[in-house]
Design a protein around this motif. Structure first.
Motif, PDB file in Angstrom:
ATOM      1  N   VAL A   1      -1.052  -6.493  -7.972  1.00 49.39           N
ATOM      2  CA  VAL A   1      -2.601  -6.705  -7.174  1.00 49.39           C
ATOM      3  C   VAL A   1      -2.936  -7.941  -7.559  1.00 49.39           C
ATOM      4  CG1 VAL A   1      -4.719  -5.647  -6.639  1.00 49.39           C
ATOM      5  CG2 VAL A   1      -2.843  -4.159  -7.445  1.00 49.39           C
ATOM      6  N   ASN A   2      -2.750  -9.023  -6.723  1.00 44.69           N
ATOM      7  CA  ASN A   2      -3.375 -10.350  -6.667  1.00 44.69           C
ATOM      8  C   ASN A   2      -4.514 -10.779  -6.068  1.00 44.69           C
ATOM      9  OD1 ASN A   2      -1.151 -11.160  -8.283  1.00 44.69           O
ATOM     10  ND2 ASN A   2      -0.044 -11.428  -6.743  1.00 44.69           N
ATOM     11  N   GLY A   3      -5.685  -9.884  -6.540  1.00 42.28           N
ATOM     12  CA  GLY A   3      -6.804  -9.935  -5.939  1.00 42.28           C
ATOM     13  C   GLY A   3      -7.785  -8.999  -6.245  1.00 42.28           C
ATOM     14  N   ALA A   4      -9.203  -9.176  -5.859  1.00 41.47           N
ATOM     15  CA  ALA A   4     -10.294  -8.313  -6.555  1.00 41.47           C
ATOM     16  C   ALA A   4     -10.427  -7.034  -5.343  1.00 41.47           C
ATOM     17  CB  ALA A   4     -11.504  -9.099  -6.662  1.00 41.47           C
ATOM     18  N   ASP A   5     -10.046  -7.409  -4.057  1.00 40.14           N
ATOM     19  CA  ASP A   5     -10.480  -6.184  -3.188  1.00 40.14           C
ATOM     20  C   ASP A   5      -9.178  -5.473  -2.829  1.00 40.14           C
ATOM     21  OD1 ASP A   5     -11.444  -4.939  -1.145  1.00 40.14           O
ATOM     22  OD2 ASP A   5     -11.191  -6.186   0.611  1.00 40.14           O
ATOM     23  N   PHE A   6      -8.900  -4.222  -3.647  1.00 37.00           N
ATOM     24  CA  PHE A   6      -7.925  -3.470  -3.678  1.00 37.00           C
ATOM     25  C   PHE A   6      -8.062  -1.986  -2.853  1.00 37.00           C
ATOM     26  CE2 PHE A   6      -5.726   0.363  -5.520  1.00 37.00           C
ATOM     27  CZ  PHE A   6      -4.218   0.005  -5.219  1.00 37.00           C
ATOM     28  N   LYS A   7      -7.301  -1.858  -1.760  1.00 37.47           N
ATOM     29  CA  LYS A   7      -7.343  -0.707  -0.694  1.00 37.47           C
ATOM     30  C   LYS A   7      -6.014  -0.126  -0.644  1.00 37.47           C
ATOM     31  CE  LYS A   7     -11.671  -2.758   1.596  1.00 37.47           C
ATOM     32  NZ  LYS A   7     -11.967  -2.922   2.683  1.00 37.47           N
ATOM     33  N   VAL A   8      -6.174   1.053  -0.260  1.00 35.62           N
ATOM     34  CA  VAL A   8      -5.025   1.843   0.060  1.00 35.62           C
ATOM     35  C   VAL A   8      -5.398   2.890   1.237  1.00 35.62           C
ATOM     36  CG1 VAL A   8      -3.062   3.557  -0.616  1.00 35.62           C
ATOM     37  CG2 VAL A   8      -4.182   1.872  -2.252  1.00 35.62           C
ATOM     38  N   ASN A   9      -4.529   2.730   2.348  1.00 37.22           N
ATOM     39  CA  ASN A   9      -5.111   3.573   3.450  1.00 37.22           C
ATOM     40  C   ASN A   9      -4.392   4.807   3.387  1.00 37.22           C
ATOM     41  OD1 ASN A   9      -2.478   3.331   4.420  1.00 37.22           O
ATOM     42  ND2 ASN A   9      -2.991   1.742   6.115  1.00 37.22           N
ATOM     43  N   ASP A  10      -4.648   5.708   4.271  1.00 37.73           N
ATOM     44  CA  ASP A  10      -4.083   7.111   4.381  1.00 37.73           C
ATOM     45  C   ASP A  10      -2.520   7.126   4.523  1.00 37.73           C
ATOM     46  OD1 ASP A  10      -6.779   8.026   4.471  1.00 37.73           O
ATOM     47  OD2 ASP A  10      -6.595   8.665   6.242  1.00 37.73           O
ATOM     48  N   ASN A  11      -1.930   6.164   4.867  1.00 39.57           N
ATOM     49  CA  ASN A  11      -0.580   6.048   4.933  1.00 39.57           C
ATOM     50  C   ASN A  11      -0.046   5.543   3.884  1.00 39.57           C
ATOM     51  OD1 ASN A  11      -0.492   7.222   7.575  1.00 39.57           O
ATOM     52  ND2 ASN A  11      -0.856   5.366   8.487  1.00 39.57           N
ATOM     53  N   GLY A  12      -0.756   5.095   3.006  1.00 37.78           N
ATOM     54  CA  GLY A  12      -0.271   4.694   1.540  1.00 37.78           C
ATOM     55  C   GLY A  12       0.073   3.027   1.515  1.00 37.78           C
ATOM     56  N   VAL A  13      -0.541   2.549   2.627  1.00 36.37           N
ATOM     57  CA  VAL A  13      -0.171   0.854   2.656  1.00 36.37           C
ATOM     58  C   VAL A  13      -1.442   0.530   1.790  1.00 36.37           C
ATOM     59  CG1 VAL A  13      -0.485  -1.040   4.247  1.00 36.37           C
ATOM     60  CG2 VAL A  13       0.487   0.911   5.076  1.00 36.37           C
ATOM     61  N   VAL A  14      -0.774  -0.594   1.002  1.00 38.08           N
ATOM     62  CA  VAL A  14      -1.644  -0.960  -0.101  1.00 38.08           C
ATOM     63  C   VAL A  14      -2.068  -2.493   0.372  1.00 38.08           C
ATOM     64  CG1 VAL A  14      -1.745  -2.061  -2.417  1.00 38.08           C
ATOM     65  CG2 VAL A  14      -0.394  -0.200  -1.977  1.00 38.08           C
ATOM     66  N   ASN A  15      -3.321  -2.785   0.536  1.00 41.10           N
ATOM     67  CA  ASN A  15      -3.960  -3.870   0.867  1.00 41.10           C
ATOM     68  C   ASN A  15      -4.748  -4.702  -0.136  1.00 41.10           C
ATOM     69  OD1 ASN A  15      -6.382  -5.495   2.265  1.00 41.10           O
ATOM     70  ND2 ASN A  15      -5.184  -4.940   4.156  1.00 41.10           N
ATOM     71  N   VAL A  16      -4.544  -5.930  -0.269  1.00 41.49           N
ATOM     72  CA  VAL A  16      -5.273  -6.735  -1.258  1.00 41.49           C
ATOM     73  C   VAL A  16      -5.717  -7.997  -0.721  1.00 41.49           C
ATOM     74  CG1 VAL A  16      -5.008  -8.112  -3.360  1.00 41.49           C
ATOM     75  CG2 VAL A  16      -3.610  -6.096  -3.025  1.00 41.49           C
ATOM     76  N   ASN A  17      -7.190  -8.053  -0.667  1.00 43.56           N
ATOM     77  CA  ASN A  17      -7.786  -9.115  -0.178  1.00 43.56           C
ATOM     78  C   ASN A  17      -7.614  -9.291   1.300  1.00 43.56           C
ATOM     79  OD1 ASN A  17      -9.090  -9.893  -2.716  1.00 43.56           O
ATOM     80  ND2 ASN A  17      -7.747 -11.405  -3.104  1.00 43.56           N
ATOM     81  N   GLY A  18      -7.512  -7.928   1.991  1.00 36.02           N
ATOM     82  CA  GLY A  18      -7.308  -8.254   3.581  1.00 36.02           C
ATOM     83  C   GLY A  18      -6.017  -8.310   4.060  1.00 36.02           C
ATOM     84  N   LYS A  19      -5.038  -8.288   2.946  1.00 39.68           N
ATOM     85  CA  LYS A  19      -3.591  -8.621   3.386  1.00 39.68           C
ATOM     86  C   LYS A  19      -2.665  -7.304   3.195  1.00 39.68           C
ATOM     87  CE  LYS A  19       0.348 -11.554   2.803  1.00 39.68           C
ATOM     88  NZ  LYS A  19       0.954 -12.766   2.109  1.00 39.68           N
ATOM     89  N   ASP A  20      -1.783  -6.901   4.044  1.00 41.72           N
ATOM     90  CA  ASP A  20      -1.165  -5.654   3.236  1.00 41.72           C
ATOM     91  C   ASP A  20       0.322  -6.265   2.630  1.00 41.72           C
ATOM     92  OD1 ASP A  20      -2.348  -3.959   4.926  1.00 41.72           O
ATOM     93  OD2 ASP A  20      -1.212  -3.965   6.628  1.00 41.72           O
ATOM     94  N   VAL A  21       0.320  -5.790   1.382  1.00 44.70           N
ATOM     95  CA  VAL A  21       1.404  -6.220   0.335  1.00 44.70           C
ATOM     96  C   VAL A  21       2.383  -5.106   0.366  1.00 44.70           C
ATOM     97  CG1 VAL A  21      -0.280  -7.670  -0.393  1.00 44.70           C
ATOM     98  CG2 VAL A  21      -0.084  -5.492  -1.659  1.00 44.70           C
ATOM     99  N   ASP A  22       2.146  -3.776   0.443  1.00 46.23           N
ATOM    100  CA  ASP A  22       3.293  -3.143   0.157  1.00 46.23           C
ATOM    101  C   ASP A  22       2.966  -1.555   0.709  1.00 46.23           C
ATOM    102  OD1 ASP A  22       5.757  -1.834  -0.718  1.00 46.23           O
ATOM    103  OD2 ASP A  22       5.702  -2.843  -2.641  1.00 46.23           O
TER     104      ASP A  22
END
Length: 257
Positions: A149-170
């Motif tokens: 996680v290179n950023g402060a804004d960490f989100k994971v959606n229902d499908n398990g997509v990891v988003n950091v600072n508005g960018k899907d990373v994995d």
């Protein structure tokens, strides 16, 4: 001699009953000790006759992690069963806590010092290197490897997509066991596979900020524990009774001779 044989059979059965109740008590006690462990899967003891074993094997088995063996000349088989039902989801307030909402089928895939393991316990946090890790520091794996996680804004959606600072990373690597019997418990809430029966799955939903609780009712386990202790005592008394009868029979036989 027939009476002596019946008493010896009774003693063997009572002894086996005590051993089984002791094993069951250990399992129930361990369940209760993990009532607060995130993602813990209940374990129980199953004892079946040889005919029941053959019927189960011919029909196929689910939710079984066999650790027992044949007893009393193949009259009984005993094994532990890992219950795969979904545990309740509890909101935690931490963005790094993740829970699977998939009827208990999938597991987070983690990289430990011992190798790849699988867990339902989604109480994660960030390591000093910025990786998403478990409580003991094992890496949480995505489809591209350990999730960083290179950023402060960490989100994971229902499908398990990891988003950091508005960018899907994995996307989280979620696995399931094709053969539940291959599951080998590691610690309180993780499993390893004894075979190559683990496959990646996309049939899951992730809830961020939630933790899955243990999948059993503590009150029910307490009742089961008390019943198990009573059954142990009943077998113990039966063994003592058979032993006393056997001693009496041997003494009487000695006097007759």
């Amino acid at each position: 001699m027939e009476v002596l044989g019946e008493m010896l059979d009774g003693m063997r059965m009572a002894t086996e009953g005590m051993k089984q109740m002791s094993m069951k008590q250990d399992m129930v006690t361990n369940n209760l000790a993990n009532v607060g462990t995130a993602g813990y899967r209940k374990e129980s003891l199953v004892v079946e006759s040889f005919s029941e074993l053959m019927a189960r094997e011919s029909n196929g088995a689910t939710e079984v992690n066999s650790t027992g063996g044949y007893e009393n000349n193949a009259r009984f088989n005993q094994y532990s069963m890992t219950h795969m039902s979904q545990g309740g989801l509890k909101e935690s307030g931490s963005a790094f806590d993740l829970a699977l909402d998939d009827n208990g089928k999938g597991f987070f895939t983690i990289q430990t010092p011992k190798g790849i393991e699988f867990t339902r316990g989604g109480t994660f946090h960030l390591s000093t290197s910025g990786h998403l890790v478990t409580a003991d520091g094992s890496f949480v794996l995505g489809q591209r490897g350990p999730i960083k996680v290179n950023g402060a804004d960490f989100k994971v959606n229902d499908n398990g997509v990891v988003n950091v600072n508005g960018k899907d990373v994995d996307r989280l690597l979620i696995s399931r066991f094709e053969d539940p019997k291959a599951m080998k418990r590691q610690g309180s809430s993780s499993f390893a596979s004894e075979t190559n029966s683990v496959v990646a799955t996309g049939d899951f939903k992730v809830k961020q900020g939630y933790v899955e609780q243990a999948n059993f009712n503590a009150l029910t386990e307490m009742v089961d524990l008390m019943q198990t202790m009573r059954n142990f005592e009943a077998n113990q008394k039966a063994l003592q009774s058979h032993d006393q009868r056997l001693q009496k029979a041997v003494n009487e036989l000695g006097r007759v001779r």
